[in-house]
Motif scaffolding. Structure first.
Motif, PDB file in Angstrom:
ATOM      1  N   ASP A  25       0.827  -1.200   0.000  1.00  0.00           N
ATOM      2  CA  ASP A  25       0.000   0.000   0.000  1.00  0.00           C
ATOM      3  C   ASP A  25       0.866   1.256   0.000  1.00  0.00           C
ATOM      4  O   ASP A  25       0.542   2.247  -0.660  1.00  0.00           O
ATOM      5  CB  ASP A  25      -0.916  -0.014   1.224  1.00  0.00           C
ATOM      6  CG  ASP A  25      -1.689   1.275   1.374  1.00  0.00           C
ATOM      7  OD1 ASP A  25      -2.659   1.469   0.621  1.00  0.00           O
ATOM      8  OD2 ASP A  25      -1.311   2.100   2.240  1.00  0.00           O
ATOM      9  N   GLY A  26       1.981   1.230   0.730  1.00  0.00           N
ATOM     10  CA  GLY A  26       2.859   2.391   0.803  1.00  0.00           C
ATOM     11  C   GLY A  26       3.534   2.724  -0.506  1.00  0.00           C
ATOM     12  O   GLY A  26       4.103   3.816  -0.659  1.00  0.00           O
ATOM     13  N   ALA A  27       3.504   1.814  -1.467  1.00  0.00           N
ATOM     14  CA  ALA A  27       4.131   2.068  -2.768  1.00  0.00           C
ATOM     15  C   ALA A  27       3.232   2.863  -3.713  1.00  0.00           C
ATOM     16  O   ALA A  27       3.687   3.275  -4.782  1.00  0.00           O
ATOM     17  CB  ALA A  27       4.510   0.743  -3.428  1.00  0.00           C
ATOM     18  N   LEU A  28       1.979   3.098  -3.331  1.00  0.00           N
ATOM     19  CA  LEU A  28       1.067   3.826  -4.212  1.00  0.00           C
ATOM     20  C   LEU A  28       1.472   5.299  -4.244  1.00  0.00           C
ATOM     21  O   LEU A  28       1.494   5.973  -3.210  1.00  0.00           O
ATOM     22  CB  LEU A  28      -0.374   3.666  -3.721  1.00  0.00           C
ATOM     23  CG  LEU A  28      -1.467   4.263  -4.608  1.00  0.00           C
ATOM     24  CD1 LEU A  28      -1.411   3.679  -6.009  1.00  0.00           C
ATOM     25  CD2 LEU A  28      -2.846   4.026  -3.993  1.00  0.00           C
ATOM     26  N   THR A  29       1.791   5.796  -5.430  1.00  0.00           N
ATOM     27  CA  THR A  29       2.401   7.114  -5.595  1.00  0.00           C
ATOM     28  C   THR A  29       1.649   7.900  -6.657  1.00  0.00           C
ATOM     29  O   THR A  29       1.332   7.367  -7.722  1.00  0.00           O
ATOM     30  CB  THR A  29       3.878   6.957  -6.007  1.00  0.00           C
ATOM     31  OG1 THR A  29       4.572   6.224  -4.996  1.00  0.00           O
ATOM     32  CG2 THR A  29       4.545   8.300  -6.213  1.00  0.00           C
ATOM     33  N   GLY A  30       1.397   9.173  -6.354  1.00  0.00           N
ATOM     34  CA  GLY A  30       0.730  10.037  -7.318  1.00  0.00           C
ATOM     35  C   GLY A  30       1.587  11.241  -7.662  1.00  0.00           C
ATOM     36  O   GLY A  30       2.156  11.872  -6.767  1.00  0.00           O
ATOM     37  N   THR A  31       1.683  11.549  -8.944  1.00  0.00           N
ATOM     38  CA  THR A  31       2.436  12.709  -9.416  1.00  0.00           C
ATOM     39  C   THR A  31       1.558  13.504 -10.366  1.00  0.00           C
ATOM     40  O   THR A  31       1.138  12.973 -11.396  1.00  0.00           O
ATOM     41  CB  THR A  31       3.716  12.282 -10.148  1.00  0.00           C
ATOM     42  OG1 THR A  31       4.458  11.373  -9.335  1.00  0.00           O
ATOM     43  CG2 THR A  31       4.579  13.492 -10.461  1.00  0.00           C
ATOM     44  N   PRO A  32       1.237  14.765 -10.039  1.00  0.00           N
ATOM     45  CA  PRO A  32       0.409  15.559 -10.953  1.00  0.00           C
ATOM     46  C   PRO A  32       1.018  15.616 -12.348  1.00  0.00           C
ATOM     47  O   PRO A  32       2.219  15.853 -12.515  1.00  0.00           O
ATOM     48  CB  PRO A  32       0.403  16.949 -10.289  1.00  0.00           C
ATOM     49  CG  PRO A  32       0.625  16.677  -8.838  1.00  0.00           C
ATOM     50  CD  PRO A  32       1.564  15.503  -8.805  1.00  0.00           C
ATOM     51  N   GLY A  33       0.179  15.381 -13.348  1.00  0.00           N
ATOM     52  CA  GLY A  33       0.634  15.425 -14.722  1.00  0.00           C
ATOM     53  C   GLY A  33       1.269  14.148 -15.226  1.00  0.00           C
ATOM     54  O   GLY A  33       1.515  14.009 -16.420  1.00  0.00           O
ATOM     55  N   VAL A  34       1.544  13.207 -14.321  1.00  0.00           N
ATOM     56  CA  VAL A  34       2.145  11.931 -14.715  1.00  0.00           C
ATOM     57  C   VAL A  34       1.173  10.793 -14.457  1.00  0.00           C
ATOM     58  O   VAL A  34       0.846  10.020 -15.351  1.00  0.00           O
ATOM     59  CB  VAL A  34       3.486  11.687 -13.982  1.00  0.00           C
ATOM     60  CG1 VAL A  34       4.083  10.331 -14.382  1.00  0.00           C
ATOM     61  CG2 VAL A  34       4.469  12.804 -14.305  1.00  0.00           C
ATOM     62  N   GLY A  35       0.691  10.669 -13.228  1.00  0.00           N
ATOM     63  CA  GLY A  35      -0.270   9.632 -12.927  1.00  0.00           C
ATOM     64  C   GLY A  35      -0.097   9.098 -11.524  1.00  0.00           C
ATOM     65  O   GLY A  35       0.752   9.553 -10.748  1.00  0.00           O
ATOM     66  N   ARG A  36      -0.917   8.102 -11.207  1.00  0.00           N
ATOM     67  CA  ARG A  36      -0.944   7.502  -9.880  1.00  0.00           C
ATOM     68  C   ARG A  36      -0.915   5.988 -10.046  1.00  0.00           C
ATOM     69  O   ARG A  36      -1.760   5.403 -10.724  1.00  0.00           O
ATOM     70  CB  ARG A  36      -2.200   7.931  -9.132  1.00  0.00           C
ATOM     71  CG  ARG A  36      -2.416   7.315  -7.756  1.00  0.00           C
ATOM     72  CD  ARG A  36      -3.660   7.924  -7.152  1.00  0.00           C
ATOM     73  NE  ARG A  36      -4.136   7.222  -5.979  1.00  0.00           N
ATOM     74  CZ  ARG A  36      -4.244   7.768  -4.761  1.00  0.00           C
ATOM     75  NH1 ARG A  36      -3.874   9.017  -4.576  1.00  0.00           N
ATOM     76  NH2 ARG A  36      -4.727   7.069  -3.749  1.00  0.00           N
ATOM     77  N   GLY A  37       0.084   5.367  -9.442  1.00  0.00           N
ATOM     78  CA  GLY A  37       0.212   3.922  -9.535  1.00  0.00           C
ATOM     79  C   GLY A  37       1.264   3.440  -8.559  1.00  0.00           C
ATOM     80  O   GLY A  37       1.824   4.222  -7.773  1.00  0.00           O
ATOM     81  N   LEU A  38       1.539   2.154  -8.589  1.00  0.00           N
ATOM     82  CA  LEU A  38       2.530   1.578  -7.688  1.00  0.00           C
ATOM     83  C   LEU A  38       3.931   1.919  -8.177  1.00  0.00           C
ATOM     84  O   LEU A  38       4.251   1.779  -9.355  1.00  0.00           O
ATOM     85  CB  LEU A  38       2.344   0.062  -7.608  1.00  0.00           C
ATOM     86  CG  LEU A  38       1.050  -0.390  -6.934  1.00  0.00           C
ATOM     87  CD1 LEU A  38       0.853  -1.888  -7.087  1.00  0.00           C
ATOM     88  CD2 LEU A  38       1.026  -0.005  -5.460  1.00  0.00           C
ATOM     89  N   ALA A  39       4.762   2.379  -7.249  1.00  0.00           N
ATOM     90  CA  ALA A  39       6.120   2.803  -7.588  1.00  0.00           C
ATOM     91  C   ALA A  39       7.079   2.227  -6.573  1.00  0.00           C
ATOM     92  O   ALA A  39       6.721   1.973  -5.423  1.00  0.00           O
ATOM     93  CB  ALA A  39       6.217   4.334  -7.613  1.00  0.00           C
ATOM     94  N   LEU A  40       8.299   2.013  -6.992  1.00  0.00           N
ATOM     95  CA  LEU A  40       9.330   1.543  -6.075  1.00  0.00           C
ATOM     96  C   LEU A  40      10.287   2.680  -5.765  1.00  0.00           C
ATOM     97  O   LEU A  40      10.254   3.741  -6.391  1.00  0.00           O
ATOM     98  CB  LEU A  40      10.082   0.350  -6.672  1.00  0.00           C
ATOM     99  CG  LEU A  40      10.595   0.431  -8.120  1.00  0.00           C
ATOM    100  CD1 LEU A  40      11.894   1.205  -8.201  1.00  0.00           C
ATOM    101  CD2 LEU A  40      10.804  -0.968  -8.666  1.00  0.00           C
TER     102      LEU A  40
END
Length: 815
Positions: free
Chosen positions: A491-506
């Motif tokens: 759950d802590g890997a869920l990342t959002g970046t304005p203009g890029v998107g929101r998804g699981l990130a490492l």
């Protein structure tokens, strides 16, 4: 219909004619003579690799004409008197490079420029070949004096920021777009043909060329930063909700880092990430995709804290140390959904506290430091608030301090060195804003929730994940602890970046690629599939949406994408894992409305595979594609695409034949052990991975493996929410007396299943605790085939049983 005339060399006429037939929305004519241009009948003129000038061009531009100049035509702006600086890197030669120098190349913009519509921030349009002829006319040691810089060179996923490859001019009601490299529409570049067509379509048909019809200013690369500009007369936004008690948080997932440990810690929110180590405290903070803290130091009573211990939870980090003989407590927290980070240092009331750090607002790799332009710094008269921004970037950083005063000074980079001085307790809040709307949303949430409310939101989310998602019980506490920690880690890997998107990130994979987080397509799919098994659907839903929206124009799926939006795309295993995620999302959730919205992207992905058959000479790839295409058939049927399902079945058969004995384990190797009946081996692998995970193993796949091996391995759960059914085939280790799985989520139904031994027999209880009834097929692995099973006092033979679960049901096996 836009009227386009292309002026080019004789040798390029045929290839340009072929290219233009694939561009909708235009009527086109290719010529080799400028005198053939009928200006009153021309909306757009494309000068491709020619050096020409005409007195008719400038009046035509002022009246609204669009001019695209590519390769050797780019000096046309100088010839027209619009520009004074000519491209200084002119090449017309053969490519001479080793294999490292033939990576795909193209263009990367600073932001969402219309030239890159449907292409993320950038695009690779060609791959050099040793000995192949190429031409370009770009700026390397110069910079256009009057142009907006549209793009710098992109090489695979890296940038060459000094090489300016595209620039533009607004001229009257029209404009000029110059692209000095990468426009090679010959047959040898078919690998990048879809990307090149899209780029040219955006220029010739879209809004890629400056024109009065552009509704908004297009973002361009600013001049690289050289200085920090003080703007102390500019008011700093004052945000509410800073104060509040910060006591230790209650958490069931506590990791203690003792004195002398070399372990690091990482704390994340959806919009921010913090990294630190017990020995040195805070190392870096990112509000995606910007660096807001690095090179941090803390002094209490003039001494640096030592002998530190740290307590890490999913919600916050607490570090306790000693400075001289003064106890020191540092705390950090990132808001769950908002770009807000808190940092507090507390010591004895009379102790002097000094906190320093550097901020440069660099974007995540591959963007260069200083890429946003000169920095603007404002500090409020009382020294309690500061604002920092780059002149070419809409991002703002607001810094508030409580119990201290703040000072700031320019430093090399350029960057700003901040220092906060106070006594006793000093609290710092960082609030990032992608734009003014983002800042207003943060203002509202801080006014509504305040510091205490943001802390409560984090704690509530941690408890919700523990009590809403799936949980397990076994006689081995470490297995249960690891499962809960795996849920939190995923759950802590869920990342959002304005203009890029929101998804699981490492976490950023390499020190030379700074960025705080890194979207990873294939690994993100594996983690999302494990989250589905663990009853958590938010991350998988967002990841499937992210991969669909960022899909390349030819159907390829993101392999890697920085939080700054520069991506690399792939076919295998990226597409098969994307398709498997879609299929598993359907199997676990049954959310056809959501999947119907994603179907066009799913179709583009598998159609690329059907067209190119990347499995034809690669058995492992064939196994991956066969698994994905087989799994996708039920979804296609459920969405009403029967013919597509038949096409998928035929292609899956072809791929399966090409795979031979190769297999594709879309998950940890222990799953294959369970599927092959190697039950003890599967359990041993789960125990091994649990041990590695609890010892702090950093492998990206560890949390996913721990979760998958519990639900899909030990419990053998195979969901089919599309049909309102589930298969449960657990293995009950012979030395265990009981085990259970709670809140197993299939579609809208929630089940709890328990197993126990009683008088030498195995009994199970299956209970539907929420949602509609569901068909359950239950098979206890490891029992003899001739075993009998009683279901609600009805005896059946064969050890397998199917029933409609609409309440609580008792099952019992005996020989």
């Amino acid at each position: 219909m836009r009227r386009v005339v292309i002026l080019t060399r004789d040798a390029a006429v045929d290839e340009l004619k072929e290219l233009l037939t694939s561009l909708p929305g235009i009527t086109s004519r290719v010529t080799t003579a400028l005198d053939d241009v009928r200006w009153q009948d021309t909306d757009c003129l494309w000068l491709h690799d020619v050096s020409v000038a005409s007195p008719h061009i400038l009046p035509w531009l002022n009246a609204g004409g669009r001019l695209l100049a590519t390769l050797s035509a780019t000096p046309v702006a100088v010839a027209l008197g619009v520009e004074t600086v000519s491209p200084d890197e002119i090449r017309d030669t053969l490519w001479d490079a080793d294999s490292a120098g033939i990576a795909p190349r193209g263009l990367a913009g600073f932001g969402p420029h219309p030239l890159f519509a449907e292409l993320q921030r950038g695009v690779c349009t060609w791959s050099p070949r040793a000995g192949a002829h190429y031409r370009w006319a770009v700026h390397l040691d110069s910079r256009p004096a009057s142009a907006g810089i549209v793009a710098v060179e992109q090489v695979d996923q890296s940038l060459t920021p000094a090489r300016i490859v595209a620039w533009e001019y607004a001229v009257g009601e029209g404009g000029i777009l110059c692209i000095g490299s990468g426009i090679y529409p010959d047959a040898a570049q078919q690998t990048h043909a879809p990307q090149l067509r899209t780029l040219l379509r955006n220029a010739l048909v879209g809004l890629g060329i400056p024109h009065r019809d552009r509704p908004l200013a297009a973002p361009c690369w600013p001049a690289p930063a050289t200085r920090v500009l003080r703007q102390d007369l500019v008011p700093v936004p004052e945000l509410p909700g800073h104060a509040g008690d910060w006591s230790d948080a209650a958490s069931s997932l506590v990791t203690e880092l003792p004195v002398g440990t070399l372990e690091s810690w990482r704390l994340t929110g959806r919009r921010a990430s913090l990294e630190g180590g017990d020995g040195q405290g805070l190392r870096q903070v990112w509000i995606h995709p910007y660096s807001i803290v690095r090179d941090a130091t803390v002094f209490v009573g003039g001494a640096a804290p030592v002998d530190a211990t740290a307590v890490v939870t999913p919600s916050e980090v607490v570090r306790r140390s000693v400075a001289g003989d003064i106890p020191v407590t540092e705390r950090w927290m990132a808001a769950l959904e908002h770009p807000v980070v808190y940092w507090e240092v507390a010591a004895a009331a009379e102790s002097a506290v000094r906190i320093e750090w550097t901020a440069d607002l660099r974007r995540a790799w591959p963007d260069p430091a200083g890429g946003g332009g000169d920095l603007e710094l404002a500090v409020s008269p009382g020294g309690h608030h500061a604002a920092l921004r780059a002149v070419g970037d809409p991002f703002h950083l607001i810094i508030d301090v409580d119990g201290a005063t703040l000072e700031a000074a320019p430093t090399a980079g350029p960057a700003v060195r901040f220092s906060v001085c106070g006594t006793g307790r000093c609290r710092i809040r960082f609030t990032g804003a992608a734009d003014l709307g983002d800042l207003e949303r943060s203002r509202q949430v801080l006014a509504r929730r305040g510091f205490a409310g943001l802390r409560k939101q984090r704690g509530d989310h941690e408890r919700e994940l523990a009590t809403y998602a799936t949980s397990i019980e076994t006689p081995e506490p470490r297995l249960m602890e690891a499962f809960e920690r795996a849920k939190a880690a995923m759950d802590g890997a869920l990342t959002g970046t304005p203009g890029v998107g929101r998804g699981l990130a490492l976490a950023s994979p390499r020190a030379d690629r700074p960025g705080g987080a890194w979207y990873a397509g294939p690994d993100g799919c594996l983690r999302a599939m494990a989250q589905l098994a663990a009853g958590d659907r938010g991350g998988p839903r967002d990841t499937l949406k992210f991969l669909s929206l960022t899909q390349d124009v030819d159907g390829r799926i993101v392999e890697e994408c920085s939080t700054s939006g520069i991506a690399r795309f792939g076919v295998t295993p990226a597409i098969p894992l994307y398709l498997l995620l879609a299929a598993k999302y359907a199997g676990w959730t049954g959310e056809l409305d959501f999947l119907a919205q994603r179907w066009s992207a799913i179709r583009r992905a598998f159609e690329l595979g059907l067209a190119t058959q990347p499995w034809s000479a690669d058995p492992p790839a064939a196994a991956a594609w066969a698994s994905a295409l087989e799994a996708l058939q039920p979804l296609a049927e459920s969405l009403g695409h029967s013919e597509t399902a038949e096409e998928l079945a035929a292609a899956a058969g072809t791929a399966r034949s090409a795979a031979g004995s190769a297999t594709f384990p879309a998950g940890p190797s222990g799953l294959a052990d369970y599927e092959e009946g190697l039950l003890e081996e599967g359990l041993d692998e789960w125990r091994r991975l649990v041990g590695e995970f609890l010892r702090g193993g950093s492998g990206w796949d560890l949390p996913a493996a721990v979760a998958s091996l519990a639900v899909e391995g030990l419990w053998g759960v195979r969901p089919n929410a599309l049909e309102g059914a589930v298969q449960i085939a657990p293995w009950f280790p012979p030395d265990w007396d009981a085990m259970s799985i709670e809140r197993l989520r299939i579609g809208r139904t929630v089940l709890t299943v328990g197993l126990r031994r009683r008088f030498g027999q195995v009994a199970a209880r299956v209970e539907r605790v929420h949602g509609p009834r569901i068909h359950v097929e239950f098979h206890l692995r490891g029992t003899a085939a001739e075993s009998a099973v009683q279901v609600d006092d009805v005896e059946l033979r064969g050890g397998r049983v199917g029933f409609e679960a609409d309440g609580a049901h008792a099952l019992e096996w005996h020989s």
